[in-house]
Enzyme design. Sequence first.
Site, mmCIF file in Angstrom:
data_model
loop_
_atom_site.group_PDB
_atom_site.id
_atom_site.type_symbol
_atom_site.label_atom_id
_atom_site.label_comp_id
_atom_site.label_asym_id
_atom_site.label_seq_id
_atom_site.Cartn_x
_atom_site.Cartn_y
_atom_site.Cartn_z
ATOM 1 N N ASP A 33 0.704 -1.323 0.181
ATOM 2 C CA ASP A 33 -0.037 -0.229 -0.039
ATOM 3 C C ASP A 33 0.742 1.192 -0.018
ATOM 4 O O ASP A 33 2.091 1.088 0.652
ATOM 5 C CB ASP A 33 -1.130 0.038 1.168
ATOM 6 C CG ASP A 33 -1.901 -0.944 1.122
ATOM 7 O OD1 ASP A 33 -2.154 -1.831 0.322
ATOM 8 O OD2 ASP A 33 -2.680 -0.905 2.104
ATOM 9 N N HIS A 172 3.797 -2.143 3.027
ATOM 10 C CA HIS A 172 3.591 -0.860 2.397
ATOM 11 C C HIS A 172 5.041 -0.553 1.679
ATOM 12 O O HIS A 172 6.047 -0.813 2.418
ATOM 13 C CB HIS A 172 3.387 0.067 3.637
ATOM 14 C CG HIS A 172 1.976 -0.066 4.412
ATOM 15 N ND1 HIS A 172 1.788 -1.080 5.308
ATOM 16 C CD2 HIS A 172 0.812 0.551 4.369
ATOM 17 C CE1 HIS A 172 0.746 -0.867 5.839
ATOM 18 N NE2 HIS A 172 0.078 0.130 5.076
#
Length: 213
Positions: A33, A172
């Site tokens: 992400d 992430h």
Amino acid sequence: MIIEQPSKWLRWLYPSAIWRMDPKEKAVYLTFDDGPIPQATPWILDTLDRYGIKATFFMVGDNVVKYPHLYEEIVRRGHRVGNHTHNHIKFTTKTPRGYLNNVRLAAQVIHSNLFRPPHGWMWNQQYIRLRHRFTIIMWDLVTRDYSKWTTADDVFENVKKYARNGSIITFHDSLKSIEKLKTALPRSIEWLQQQGYAFRIFDENQSWSRHLK
């Protein structure tokens, strides 16, 4: 509530969202992400290449505008992409219309039928509208690589503790995470391989089912 593996009541808030893939298949789905950014995404791509793994990148539209070559590189290497709003906005900071407009803005540069809300929350009105346009992908395991309270060892231990058949695992590609991932991502991949897990990405024509256990 367990942060690393969302509880059943949280999953039931968004019953049409995908929290976990097939629990009968020994496979996991790696997702990243908040990118793409030059300080993190290229290293992650090279690491995935080294292990022969494809993943799904839920990207922030504004980052794609700034670094279009990274978006193109992700696609060129055979990974899936998803919409993560244009400005990584919290659902509480916008009206339902403003939130949807932000998602639409990201959709102009992120060409995907997949969506993941930042922080994993939406107002019900936002959720109802978005589920008609996107397949909403949540997660079964969030590694917490973004937290200042976790170390690379903690991230790896979260993978070891919570990974299971069908897990959608969230990392992430961000400044907060990258130094931990330089240790934790290779260790996690190697451990998952040792346990016999296959690595999957979300197929464009996949028959979606909702596994809430």
